[in-house]
Design a protein around this motif. Structure first.
Motif, PDB file in Angstrom:
ATOM      1  N   GLY A  52      -6.304  -1.987   4.878  1.00 51.23           N
ATOM      2  CA  GLY A  52      -5.954  -2.733   5.989  1.00 51.23           C
ATOM      3  C   GLY A  52      -6.811  -3.966   5.842  1.00 51.23           C
ATOM      4  N   ALA A  78      -2.085   0.240   7.723  1.00 55.93           N
ATOM      5  CA  ALA A  78      -2.494   0.170   6.591  1.00 55.93           C
ATOM      6  C   ALA A  78      -1.720   0.637   5.384  1.00 55.93           C
ATOM      7  CB  ALA A  78      -3.788   1.046   6.673  1.00 55.93           C
ATOM      8  N   ILE A  79      -0.663   1.592   5.832  1.00 55.55           N
ATOM      9  CA  ILE A  79       0.321   2.035   4.750  1.00 55.55           C
ATOM     10  C   ILE A  79       1.792   1.463   5.019  1.00 55.55           C
ATOM     11  CG2 ILE A  79       1.409   4.462   4.378  1.00 55.55           C
ATOM     12  CD1 ILE A  79      -1.631   4.398   4.022  1.00 55.55           C
ATOM     13  N   LEU A 130      -2.976  12.540   7.903  1.00 57.91           N
ATOM     14  CA  LEU A 130      -4.090  11.332   7.967  1.00 57.91           C
ATOM     15  C   LEU A 130      -4.839  11.463   9.312  1.00 57.91           C
ATOM     16  CD1 LEU A 130      -2.545   8.361   6.136  1.00 57.91           C
ATOM     17  CD2 LEU A 130      -4.535   9.950   5.512  1.00 57.91           C
ATOM     18  N   ASN A 176       0.837  -0.984   0.033  1.00 58.75           N
ATOM     19  CA  ASN A 176       0.156   0.028   0.052  1.00 58.75           C
ATOM     20  C   ASN A 176       0.979   1.276   0.063  1.00 58.75           C
ATOM     21  OD1 ASN A 176      -2.357  -1.366   0.280  1.00 58.75           O
ATOM     22  ND2 ASN A 176      -2.103  -1.546   2.296  1.00 58.75           N
ATOM     23  N   ILE A 225      -3.214   3.646  11.290  1.00 59.95           N
ATOM     24  CA  ILE A 225      -2.826   4.000  10.285  1.00 59.95           C
ATOM     25  C   ILE A 225      -1.076   3.306   9.690  1.00 59.95           C
ATOM     26  CG2 ILE A 225      -1.198   5.987   9.140  1.00 59.95           C
ATOM     27  CD1 ILE A 225      -3.202   8.142  10.803  1.00 59.95           C
ATOM     28  N   LEU A 243      -8.304   3.858   4.454  1.00 58.66           N
ATOM     29  CA  LEU A 243      -7.362   2.959   5.470  1.00 58.66           C
ATOM     30  C   LEU A 243      -7.919   1.654   5.734  1.00 58.66           C
ATOM     31  CD1 LEU A 243      -6.142   5.930   7.589  1.00 58.66           C
ATOM     32  CD2 LEU A 243      -4.731   4.709   6.070  1.00 58.66           C
ATOM     33  N   GLN A 244      -9.302   1.835   6.160  1.00 54.72           N
ATOM     34  CA  GLN A 244      -9.891   0.424   6.235  1.00 54.72           C
ATOM     35  C   GLN A 244      -9.725  -0.561   5.094  1.00 54.72           C
ATOM     36  OE1 GLN A 244     -13.826   1.643   7.089  1.00 54.72           O
ATOM     37  NE2 GLN A 244     -13.318   1.701   9.504  1.00 54.72           N
TER      38      GLN A 244
END
Length: 413
Positions: free
Chosen positions: A316, A361-362, A338, A221, A358, A312-313
């Motif tokens: 992830g 996810a990233i 963010l 991501n 965060i 983000l959801q």
């Protein structure tokens, strides 16, 4: 049978040359233009209904009739330019058309009817093209925004839109704009740039490109950050070219700019609210719907509001390899932005929980900068590795720098 044209005052070449070729041409063009359109209407010529080559012949014939009846003398170059200008007025965007077709021009900026600037190689410069008056400029603006279902008037004095080729357009008009309608066009390349093009332009190094292309293929991501005009969308478009051809991609943008080359692409675009405040379709609305569309990857043109939570959801929870851009001054600043967007839009959790959300996810943050002279370059590539206490754990993979032999990058890990 068409009505004969009335006699008109003669134009003296010696008097015209005294005011300069450019001014002379502009005066004649505005004088002849209405007469030519009137003649074409008398002949029943409809610009949208006939092929462009036939239209050009009809315009050339009409202009010859008008010039002869008015005693206006033009050289071959001016006559050819006049034919092109009239054609642009009928089926194009008027004085903007040649600027939009010039591959060396990156941006076109209109400050009222008489001041037009372009950006070439990172530098703004004025051009001689101009509109006849504010009404002429507003007609072209309506021609830009109407096909995409947008409107601009005193009740809605600003609008974001796009041209058929994907170029981004922003319009703002009086009473908000005090000196007349303002149009800003960021052109998009008709032939999409490749990673090799960016390397040749020293926007990144071969090592950076190899790392990022592997990251895309490996479904990491990626968040691209930078300032306005720094090249975020261009880089996003280039990185998307490394996605496999069998994956289902969904793009969400405010004004569709991305030029994805894969065959299985679903393109979605937000819609602003109507005058009564209804009918708005936001990025967050589209993201919620996209999750039901079985996407392999989601590409979000820009994170700027509540859609940050859904993005983000999605990143992830199974949509690995998704990408987005955000306005920020560095990798860590991008993550903090963010945090702010999530906090502003109702994500009720403590700060540490938000940061875990965060960081989970990233995977990679790419920072791009616009430098002196308009040069756009990747300044840093960082990997988000998790949390250390209450702070993000980030590893800088690449850092850019200048050396005598040119643009260089230094791999940190």
């Amino acid at each position: 049978m068409s009505k004969p044209l009335e006699p008109y005052d003669r134009v003296s070449l010696s008097a015209a040359s005294a005011i300069g070729v450019s001014d002379r041409y502009q005066q004649i063009k505005f004088r002849v233009f209405d007469l030519t359109l009137e003649y074409l209407e008398q002949q029943g010529v409809q610009g949208e209904a006939i092929p462009r080559a036939v239209l050009q012949d009809e315009i050339a014939r009409a202009i010859s009739v008008v010039l002869m009846s008015r005693g206006i003398a033009l050289n071959l170059m001016e006559r050819a330019q006049l034919i092109e200008d009239v054609q642009n007025e009928i089926v194009g965007f008027g004085p903007l058309e040649p600027l939009l077709n010039d591959p060396e021009i990156d941006d076109v900026i209109v400050n009222g009817p008489n001041n037009i600037y372009v950006e070439r190689r990172g530098e703004l410069e004025p051009v001689s093209a101009r509109f006849r008056d504010t009404t002429h400029l507003m007609n072209v603006i309506q021609r830009i925004v109407s096909p995409i279902g947008r409107r601009v008037d005193e009740g809605t004095p600003y609008v974001d839109g796009r041209l058929p080729d994907g170029s981004r357009v922003n319009v703002i008009i009086p009473p908000v704009a005090l000196d007349g309608p303002i149009v800003s066009i960021r052109k998009f390349k008709r032939t999409p740039l490749t990673g090799e093009d960016l390397v040749r332009g020293q926007a990144l190094t071969p090592e950076m490109l190899a790392f990022l292309s592997d990251a895309v293929r490996g479904k990491r991501n990626i968040l691209i950050c930078g300032g306005t005009g720094s090249g975020k969308t261009t880089l996003l478009n280039v990185l998307s070219s490394y996605i496999g051809p069998k994956e289902r991609l969904v793009t969400i943008e405010d004004a569709a700019e991305l030029q994805l080359q894969q065959s299985h692409v679903v393109r979605l675009e937000t819609r602003p609210a109507s005058l009564d405040g209804a009918s708005e379709v936001s990025s967050r609305d589209l993201l919620r719907n996209v999750l039901r569309m079985r996407p392999d990857r989601i590409i979000l043109g820009e994170v700027r509001s509540s859609e940050a939570i859904e993005m983000l959801q999605a990143m992830g929870t199974g949509h690995d390899g998704s990408m987005a851009t955000i306005h920020a001054n560095g990798p860590r600043d991008a993550l903090e932005r963010l945090e702010m967007l999530i906090g502003l839009h109702g994500f009720s959790a403590d700060l540490q929980a938000v940061r875990r959300f965060i960081s989970g996810a990233i995977d990679i943050v790419v920072h791009v900068q616009r430098q002196t002279g308009g040069i756009r370059r990747i300044a840093a590539i960082c990997e988000v590795t998790g949390m250390e206490g209450a702070t993000y754990s980030m590893r800088e993979i690449f850092a850019a720098g200048e050396k005598k032999e040119g643009f260089q990058s230094r791999r940190i890990v």
